[in-house]
Structure formats: structure tokens, C-alpha cells
Write a protein that holds these residues in place. Structure first.
Motif, PDB file in Angstrom:
ATOM      1  N   ARG A 224      59.295  49.852  10.144  1.00 56.11           N
ATOM      2  CA  ARG A 224      58.161  50.491  10.813  1.00 56.11           C
ATOM      3  C   ARG A 224      58.399  50.548  12.321  1.00 56.11           C
ATOM      4  O   ARG A 224      57.981  51.507  12.990  1.00 56.11           O
ATOM      5  CB  ARG A 224      56.861  49.728  10.507  1.00 56.11           C
ATOM      6  CG  ARG A 224      56.452  49.720   9.032  1.00 56.11           C
ATOM      7  CD  ARG A 224      55.953  51.086   8.580  1.00 56.11           C
ATOM      8  NE  ARG A 224      55.661  51.125   7.166  1.00 56.11           N
ATOM      9  CZ  ARG A 224      54.445  50.967   6.638  1.00 56.11           C
ATOM     10  NH1 ARG A 224      53.402  50.767   7.433  1.00 56.11           N
ATOM     11  NH2 ARG A 224      54.261  51.012   5.338  1.00 56.11           N
ATOM     12  N   ASN A 228      58.418  53.839  14.673  1.00 57.82           N
ATOM     13  CA  ASN A 228      57.423  53.905  15.747  1.00 57.82           C
ATOM     14  C   ASN A 228      58.018  53.287  17.011  1.00 57.82           C
ATOM     15  O   ASN A 228      57.660  52.162  17.401  1.00 57.82           O
ATOM     16  CB  ASN A 228      56.150  53.150  15.346  1.00 57.82           C
ATOM     17  CG  ASN A 228      55.472  53.746  14.136  1.00 57.82           C
ATOM     18  OD1 ASN A 228      54.645  54.650  14.241  1.00 57.82           O
ATOM     19  ND2 ASN A 228      55.809  53.225  12.947  1.00 57.82           N
ATOM     20  N   TYR A 231      56.093  51.175  19.649  1.00 56.42           N
ATOM     21  CA  TYR A 231      55.239  50.079  19.175  1.00 56.42           C
ATOM     22  C   TYR A 231      55.023  49.040  20.281  1.00 56.42           C
ATOM     23  O   TYR A 231      55.883  48.830  21.139  1.00 56.42           O
ATOM     24  CB  TYR A 231      55.840  49.437  17.935  1.00 56.42           C
ATOM     25  CG  TYR A 231      57.028  48.528  18.188  1.00 56.42           C
ATOM     26  CD1 TYR A 231      56.851  47.167  18.417  1.00 56.42           C
ATOM     27  CD2 TYR A 231      58.330  49.036  18.213  1.00 56.42           C
ATOM     28  CE1 TYR A 231      57.928  46.331  18.655  1.00 56.42           C
ATOM     29  CE2 TYR A 231      59.403  48.211  18.448  1.00 56.42           C
ATOM     30  CZ  TYR A 231      59.203  46.857  18.664  1.00 56.42           C
ATOM     31  OH  TYR A 231      60.266  46.037  18.909  1.00 56.42           O
ATOM     32  N   ASP A 234      51.654  44.561  18.659  1.00 54.02           N
ATOM     33  CA  ASP A 234      50.367  44.119  18.125  1.00 54.02           C
ATOM     34  C   ASP A 234      49.995  44.822  16.820  1.00 54.02           C
ATOM     35  O   ASP A 234      48.993  44.468  16.192  1.00 54.02           O
ATOM     36  CB  ASP A 234      49.259  44.364  19.153  1.00 54.02           C
ATOM     37  CG  ASP A 234      49.407  43.478  20.388  1.00 54.02           C
ATOM     38  OD1 ASP A 234      49.858  42.327  20.225  1.00 54.02           O
ATOM     39  OD2 ASP A 234      49.085  43.943  21.492  1.00 54.02           O
ATOM     40  N   GLU A 235      50.783  45.808  16.410  1.00 54.41           N
ATOM     41  CA  GLU A 235      50.482  46.514  15.165  1.00 54.41           C
ATOM     42  C   GLU A 235      50.600  45.553  13.978  1.00 54.41           C
ATOM     43  O   GLU A 235      51.357  44.569  14.020  1.00 54.41           O
ATOM     44  CB  GLU A 235      51.439  47.698  14.966  1.00 54.41           C
ATOM     45  CG  GLU A 235      51.352  48.766  16.048  1.00 54.41           C
ATOM     46  CD  GLU A 235      52.228  48.471  17.248  1.00 54.41           C
ATOM     47  OE1 GLU A 235      52.287  49.319  18.162  1.00 54.41           O
ATOM     48  OE2 GLU A 235      52.861  47.376  17.282  1.00 54.41           O
ATOM     49  N   GLU A 236      49.870  45.862  12.920  1.00 57.58           N
ATOM     50  CA  GLU A 236      49.842  44.966  11.764  1.00 57.58           C
ATOM     51  C   GLU A 236      51.209  44.811  11.114  1.00 57.58           C
ATOM     52  O   GLU A 236      51.507  43.773  10.517  1.00 57.58           O
ATOM     53  CB  GLU A 236      48.822  45.458  10.731  1.00 57.58           C
ATOM     54  CG  GLU A 236      47.370  45.344  11.193  1.00 57.58           C
ATOM     55  CD  GLU A 236      46.973  43.925  11.561  1.00 57.58           C
ATOM     56  OE1 GLU A 236      47.388  42.978  10.852  1.00 57.58           O
ATOM     57  OE2 GLU A 236      46.274  43.745  12.578  1.00 57.58           O
ATOM     58  N   ASP A 413      48.236  48.974   8.195  1.00 62.15           N
ATOM     59  CA  ASP A 413      47.614  49.901   9.158  1.00 62.15           C
ATOM     60  C   ASP A 413      46.840  49.146  10.221  1.00 62.15           C
ATOM     61  O   ASP A 413      46.253  48.098   9.944  1.00 62.15           O
ATOM     62  CB  ASP A 413      46.660  50.847   8.415  1.00 62.15           C
ATOM     63  CG  ASP A 413      47.443  51.939   7.699  1.00 62.15           C
ATOM     64  OD1 ASP A 413      48.605  52.187   8.071  1.00 62.15           O
ATOM     65  OD2 ASP A 413      46.876  52.517   6.759  1.00 62.15           O
TER      66      ASP A 413
END
Length: 413
Positions: A224, A228, A231, A234-236, A413
């Protein structure tokens, strides 16, 4: 410094938790999983082992199996079988087995802590076993099976958990195998801060069980990140679902061994060979489980024996060589029975201690020649091996009770 954070949990509706919660996907064969779903149609196995929704001629790893898992998970969220908490919380998960309780903290741990060895491992993983869960997590866009972590007990965390356990539980049920499952939520900001700060002061966390699930979750997170490039961290997808237990509440059961033959030796010749490294004592027909380190039970031709490792092969300063599983391998299974690699030799099988000594006797009376009962590896030995950056021999530890899947889901998400 360990980063252990609260999360927005997807979890079963209260009245369905006891029906949805399921043992980990990898303790079942395909046939056993299908039988369990037949017994309980809401079992989370129908998602964790979605091949059970198809005829047996459909490959377990067929792409449509993972699509089916996502479809079923989405259906259960949409129909209210699962609910989503709207704030980031920790959860307390207590399991009670045979009157003994172990209480863990459900949280999300950092994939960077895994990469940087703050979360320490004691087993190698196999890529083919990782690929299945990588696909499952990636396509479902959620982690559904928590990884079992251990840490050195902390008084401040214990105090918060003890206080929370006096409140009303979210779930309180006994599963079909007699294990009690009790869950509480921690939403108080002050309590959350105490827990986060306490873990941030810890240098080490340890994988107790779930090495393949952990490696798979981390690889999905890294994928992921590639997808991304902007990023923030802090994204899940930068964290993965864990249950963290203080070391002093954990019990490790032995992982016993059975072998198909005596490598060409007669029973008398075999016992004579053993006496070079072990003191051999014939006990009779009563099952024997060793009660101290350095001793082993052996079942051969209807008789139990005690094998006591001689002093010159015990007490190694190397934390791996000092393990009882290593002593048995290095001085008996390898040199006498010719089992050079227990990972690949089909002459040896491993029996979890939960199945008892009667299972060793049964196997010797059917498809095996000799069995060995082990003294369990301690949590301190697990920590010592991990701290040394070493790996344990295969099948060194058996943790019980097993964490249930489906009680806590972490969306990416």
C-alpha cells in the motif's frame, strides 16, 4: 520504542459474537473447516476459509475464493452482523481456560516496529504460506485474524486493564470448546494515553504466535505504501491487528514429537544408543510428562521411559542450543534417528500438548514407532532467543488458548 495504537474496530453485534468467533484459519483442514461451518453457519471460518463456499474441485487459492471472502464480509457489515465503532479505542480481551485467565490488549501495532525489530520474531516464515493471507488481507481490505504478541508486564498497563474489567463487558460467552471469552472497550482518553505512553517506553515486543499472519500483514502495508507514495505513516495500512499479553499471564504447552521408525535399530539397540547422551529409566505403562527442564518422556513398545540429559550436554550459554527441543534434536533425533531436518522429514510428526499423552500412545499404536513428551519451552526462553536475534527450532511452542478470529477486524481504510 513500541507504537501501539487504538483503532476503529469492526466487531460482531453482541448477540452474534459467540456464533461468529472462530479458531484461527490454520488450525483446520479444508474438510474440518467445512464441517465446522456446517455446525455453525455464522462461523467466521466462512470468511477466513472462503474456499469452503465452493465444491472441493475449486482450488483453495483460486482468485474467486478471496473475492468471495470480501463479498461475505461486506454482506455481514451491511446486514448488521458486524458493527463499526466510530472512535478509536483499545479493547481488553480475556480468555479463561481450565480456571486460568490471560488478559490481553487488542490494538494495532506498527509495521515499522516489525521491520525495525522492535517486534521480535523467533520463527522463519515460508513465502507460500504468506501469499494466501496477503491476498486475503489485500482483497478484503481488512485484517481479520489478530497476531499474538507478548511483552514484559507493565504495572501501569495492568492497572488500567484491571480497572476496565470491573465495567460491563461488551461480550461475555463460552465457546464450544469450553473457553471463556470476555471483551471490554477502552474509550477513556486518559486511559488510552497511559497505555500508549507505557508501550512507547518499551524497547521490545515479541511474536508469540502468528508469524505468517504478521509477515503477510506487513507486506500488504508495504504494498500500500508503494501504491500511495505520498503516505504520511498515519494511514491504517501502516499498522496491523494484534493482541498483546503480559508475559506473566502466558502459559506455553509442550510440542511433543512422534517418529515412524527407529532408523534400522532394534528397540534394544536404540535404547543402548540413547545411553551415550541420556540416563534412561524404564517407568512402565503409566504416561509420563517431564516436570523439569532437561528431561523427556519416551513411549516405545507399550512402555514409558524417562530420559534425563547428561550434564555435559545441558547448560549451554547459547539460548537456542539450551532449549529442550534442541537437545532432543541434536543428541537423539538427528544423530540416532537420522532426522537431519525436522521441517522436511516426513518420518517425524509434531503433536500439540493440548492433545495430551494419550494421543502419543494412540499414534504409536497406529502409524508411529516411538513418541517423546517434552517439557514446555518457557516464555523467558522465547524472549532470550528473540533478544539474541536467533530462531527456535520448528514446533518449539504451543500457546493455548488460541485467539479467536472475527471478534475484532481492522479495516485498512
Amino acid at each position: 520504542m513500541a507504537r501501539v495504537k487504538p483503532f476503529r474496530c469492526i466487531r460482531p453485534a453482541k448477540e452474534l459474537a459467540h456464533r461468529i468467533a472462530a479458531l484461527p484459519y490454520d488450525v483446520y483442514s479444508r474438510k474440518e473447516a467445512k464441517e465446522e461451518i456446517g455446525r455453525e453457519p455464522l462461523s467466521f471460518l466462512r470468511i477466513d476459509r472462503a474456499e469452503t463456499n465452493f465444491s472441493d474441485d475449486v482450488d483453495t487459492y483460486d482468485p474467486k475464493v478471496y473475492d468471495k471472502a470480501k463479498e461475505l464480509l461486506d454482506e455481514m457489515i451491511n446486514d448488521g452482523s458486524f458493527i463499526s465503532d466510530n472512535e478509536e479505542c483499545y479493547y481488553v480481551y480475556e480468555q479463561v481456560m481450565d480456571g486460568r485467565a490471560q488478559t490481553g490488549l487488542v490494538a494495532c501495532s506498527s509495521i515499522d516496529d516489525y521491520i525495525n525489530n522492535v517486534i521480535k520474531k523467533h520463527e522463519n516464515t515460508r513465502e507460500e504460506k504468506e501469499l494466501d493471507r496477503i491476498k486475503h488481507v489485500d482483497i478484503c481490505n481488512a485484517q481479520t485474524g489478530p497476531i499474538f504478541l507478548a511483552y514484559r508486564s507493565q504495572a501501569r498497563i495492568n492497572d488500567v486493564i484491571d480497572k476496565v474489567k470491573k465495567e460491563e463487558a461488551l461480550y461475555y460467552f463460552t465457546s464450544a470448546d469450553g473457553i471463556g471469552h470476555h471483551v471490554w472497550r477502552i474509550s477513556d482518553k486518559e486511559q488510552i494515553e497511559i497505555i500508549q505512553n507505557s508501550f512507547s517506553n518499551l524497547q521490545d515486543l515479541y511474536i508469540a504466535d502468528g508469524h505468517h499472519r504478521a509477515a503477510s500483514a506487513v507486506k500488504v502495508g508495504l504494498k500500500r505504501r508503494e501504491d500511495n507514495p505520498g503516505y504520511t505513516g498515519d494511514e491504517e495500512f501502516n499498522s496491523f491487528l494484534t493482541v498483546l499479553f503480559p508475559h506473566d499471564q502466558l502459559k506455553i504447552l509442550p510440542y511433543n514429537r512422534t517418529v515412524k521408525d527407529l532408523n534400522g535399530y532394534s528397540s534394544e539397540e536404540f535404547i543402548n544408543k540413547l545411553e551415550s547422551a541420556f540416563i534412561v529409566e524404564k517407568l512402565g505403562r503409566n504416561p509420563y510428562a517431564p516436570d523439569k527442564k532437561g528431561e523427556f518422556g519416551m513411549f516405545l513398545e507399550g512402555m514409558w521411559y524417562r530420559l534425563k540429559a547428561k550434564e555435559d550436554i545441558t547448560g549451554s550459554k547459547d539460548p537456542v542450543k539450551a532449549l529442550d527441543v534442541s537437545i532432543l534434536q541434536d543428541y537423539l533425533l538427528g544423530p540416532i534417528l537420522g532426522i537431519a531436518d525436522p521441517r522436511t522429514d516426513n518420518r517425524i510428526d509434531f503433536i500439540g500438548g493440548i492433545r495430551g499423552l494419550i494421543e502419543l500412545e494412540r499414534r504409536v499404536s497406529t502409524d508411529m514407532k516411538v513418541a517423546f513428551s517434552m517439557y514446555p519451552t518457557s516464555i523467558e526462553e522465547l524472549f532470550a532467543v528473540s533478544d539474541a536475534g536467533k530462531l527456535m527450532p520448528p514446533k518449539s511452542t504451543w500457546f493455548e488458548p488460541k485467539l479467536r478470529s472475527g471478534l475484532f477486524i481492522h479495516s485498512l481504510d
